[in-house]
Design a protein around this motif. Structure first.
Motif, short mmCIF file in Angstrom:
data_model
loop_
_atom_site.label_atom_id
_atom_site.label_comp_id
_atom_site.label_asym_id
_atom_site.label_seq_id
_atom_site.Cartn_x
_atom_site.Cartn_y
_atom_site.Cartn_z
N HIS A 187 0.81 -1.22 0.00
CA HIS A 187 0.00 0.00 0.00
C HIS A 187 0.85 1.27 0.00
O HIS A 187 0.31 2.37 -0.04
CB HIS A 187 -0.92 0.00 1.23
N SER A 188 2.15 1.14 0.06
CA SER A 188 3.02 2.32 0.14
C SER A 188 2.99 3.11 -1.17
O SER A 188 3.00 2.55 -2.26
CB SER A 188 4.46 1.89 0.46
N LYS A 189 2.94 4.43 -1.05
CA LYS A 189 2.99 5.33 -2.19
C LYS A 189 4.33 6.05 -2.29
O LYS A 189 4.45 7.10 -2.90
CB LYS A 189 1.86 6.36 -2.09
N VAL A 190 5.33 5.45 -1.65
CA VAL A 190 6.68 6.02 -1.66
C VAL A 190 7.59 5.09 -2.45
O VAL A 190 7.61 3.88 -2.21
CB VAL A 190 7.22 6.19 -0.22
N LYS A 191 8.31 5.65 -3.39
CA LYS A 191 9.22 4.87 -4.22
C LYS A 191 10.64 5.43 -4.08
O LYS A 191 10.85 6.63 -4.19
CB LYS A 191 8.79 4.91 -5.69
N ILE A 192 11.56 4.51 -3.83
CA ILE A 192 12.97 4.90 -3.81
C ILE A 192 13.51 4.85 -5.23
O ILE A 192 13.17 3.97 -6.01
CB ILE A 192 13.78 3.96 -2.89
N THR A 193 14.33 5.83 -5.57
CA THR A 193 14.84 5.91 -6.93
C THR A 193 16.35 5.95 -6.94
O THR A 193 17.00 6.06 -5.90
CB THR A 193 14.29 7.17 -7.63
N THR A 194 16.91 5.83 -8.15
CA THR A 194 18.35 5.95 -8.35
C THR A 194 18.58 6.98 -9.44
O THR A 194 17.64 7.51 -10.04
CB THR A 194 18.95 4.60 -8.77
N ALA A 195 19.81 7.27 -9.71
CA ALA A 195 20.12 8.24 -10.75
C ALA A 195 19.61 7.75 -12.10
O ALA A 195 19.81 6.59 -12.47
CB ALA A 195 21.63 8.48 -10.83
N THR A 196 18.89 8.61 -12.82
CA THR A 196 18.33 8.24 -14.11
C THR A 196 18.77 9.24 -15.17
O THR A 196 19.10 10.39 -14.86
CB THR A 196 16.80 8.22 -14.06
N LEU A 197 18.75 8.79 -16.38
CA LEU A 197 19.10 9.64 -17.52
C LEU A 197 17.93 9.63 -18.48
O LEU A 197 17.59 8.59 -19.06
CB LEU A 197 20.37 9.13 -18.21
N ASN A 198 17.26 10.77 -18.65
CA ASN A 198 16.11 10.89 -19.55
C ASN A 198 16.57 11.43 -20.90
O ASN A 198 17.18 12.51 -20.98
CB ASN A 198 15.06 11.83 -18.96
N ILE A 199 16.24 10.71 -21.95
CA ILE A 199 16.59 11.12 -23.31
C ILE A 199 15.32 11.63 -23.99
O ILE A 199 14.32 10.91 -24.07
CB ILE A 199 17.20 9.97 -24.11
N GLY A 200 15.33 12.87 -24.43
CA GLY A 200 14.15 13.46 -25.06
C GLY A 200 13.92 12.85 -26.44
O GLY A 200 14.71 12.06 -26.97
#
Length: 304
Positions: A277-290
Motif C-alpha cells: 500500500h506504500s505510495k513512496v518509491k525509492i529511486t536511483t540516478a536516471t538519464l532521460n533522453i528526449g
C-alpha cells in the motif's frame, strides 16, 4: 678477618645498614600494596572503579618509596641538591619528550580530557581508551580497513605529550551521544507526507527512547558551556535535486551503537516503503533522453 671484625665492618656499617633498611622498607610497602589489591580490588564489581583503584594503589606505593628514600638519606640531601641541579639541565634536554609525556599524563588525569573506556580520536588514532599510563595512552583502534566504528584488532600506544600538540576528540565525554543522519532518495511523484511519516515513526521506534536522556545531558551542558539549545528528537529535512527528492533523517544515538542503529533504521524504513500500500518509491540516478528531432533525409542515387 675474624668474626668480630666482620660484624663491625659490615653489619654496623652505616651505608650497608641504610641500604638494608631501604630494601626491607620497599619489600614491606609492596607486600602491603599487593595485600590491599587482593583483598579490596577483588570485591569491586565495577571495572572502571577497579582499574582506578589499582592505579591509585600503585601510585601510593611509588610515593611511599620516595618518602622512605627521603627519610633514610635525609642527611645526604644537602650535598645531592647541587649535583641534581647540575645534572637536571642536561636531563631536561635529553628527556624533554619523556617530561612532556609525564606533564601530559597529569593534564589528562586532572583536566579531564578523557578517561579509560572513552571513545576518542587522539594523534590521528580513533578508538577506545583501555589504559592511561604515565608516559603513554593505550587505545584499542577502530575503523581503518574496517567499516563503521568496529574494532580492527590493533592496539595503539600514543605518547601523552600529544595533548599539547594536537586536538583531542572525545566521543563519550560529558555528552555521550552523537547526531547521525541517513539519506533516502525518493522518486518524484511519491507521497512525500507518507515518506516523512515513515521516517519519523521508524526513528521514534528505534532511537526515540534516547530523546529524553540526551536532552537531559544536553541541558546539563548548557549550564556549563555557552551553547545554543539543540533538538535531540528525530527530525526530517527535504531537498529537491535534479534526480530525486532527498529526505534526510537526523537523530541522536549512543556513540557505541551508531552502526547498529543505522542498520535497524534502514531495515525498518525499507520494509515500510516496500509494503504493497506504500505510495513512496525509492529511486536511483536516471538519464532521460528526449524525443529525437524530425530529420529530413534525401538520398540521391548516383550511377557510375
Amino acid at each position: 678477618m675474624n668474626f668480630d671484625d666482620f660484624i663491625n665492618k659490615y653489619l654496623y656499617n652505616e651505608t650497608i645498614g641504610k641500604l638494608a633498611v631501604l630494601i626491607l622498607g620497599v619489600a614491606i610497602i609492596w607486600t602491603i600494596i599487593r595485600f590491599i589489591k587482593r583483598r579490596l580490588v577483588g570485591h569491586i564489581s565495577n571495572n572502571d572503579y577497579k582499574y582506578k583503584t589499582r592505579k591509585m594503589l600503585d601510585f601510593a606505593g611509588y610515593m611511599l618509596m620516595v618518602i622512605l628514600l627521603t627519610i633514610i638519606y635525609r642527611d645526604k640531601l644537602g650535598g645531592l641538591t647541587i649535583m641534581f641541579g647540575v645534572a637536571g639541565a642536561g636531563i631536561a634536554i635529553a628527556l624533554q619528550e619523556v617530561i612532556a609525556s609525564v606533564a601530559g599524563w597529569l593534564t589528562i588525569m586532572f583536566a579531564g580530557f578523557y578517561k579509560t573506556g572513552d571513545r576518542v580520536q587522539v594523534g590521528g588514532i580513533k578508538g577506545d581508551v583501555v589504559d592511561i599510563g604515565v608516559l603513554r595512552t593505550t587505545i584499542m583502534e577502530t575503523g581503518e580497513w574496517v567499516d563503521g566504528d568496529l574494532y580492527n584488532g590493533r592496539i595503539v600506544f600514543v605518547a601523552n605529550s600529544f595533548v599539547f600538540k594536537e586536538p583531542v576528540f572525545n566521543y563519550s565525554g560529558e555528552f555521550p551521544f552523537l547526531w547521525d543522519e541517513i539519506k533516502i532518495p525518493v522518486q518524484y511523484g511519491s507521497d512525500y507526507a507518507q515518506a516523512e511519516k515513515i521516517l519519523l515513526d521508524v526513528a521514534g521506534h528505534v532511537a526515540g527512547d534516547l530523546t529524553t536522556e540526551s536532552k537531559e545531558k544536553w541541558n546539563s551542558m548548557l549550564y556549563k558551556y555557552k551553547l545554543e539549545d539543540a533538538q535531540t528528537a528525530p527530525m526530517v529535512s527535504v531537498v529537491a535535486n535534479e534526480n530525486w527528492v532527498e529526505f534526510t533523517l537526523r537523530y541522536v544515538v549512543l556513540y557505541k551503537r551508531r552502526r547498529r542503529t543505522k542498520t535497524e533504521l534502514f531495515t525498518q524504513i525499507l520494509a515500510e516503503i516496500e509494503k504493497p500500500h506504500s505510495k513512496v518509491k525509492i529511486t536511483t540516478a536516471t538519464l532521460n533522453i528526449g524525443a529525437m528531432p524530425h530529420l529530413d533525409v534525401e538520398v540521391k542515387n548516383r550511377m557510375p
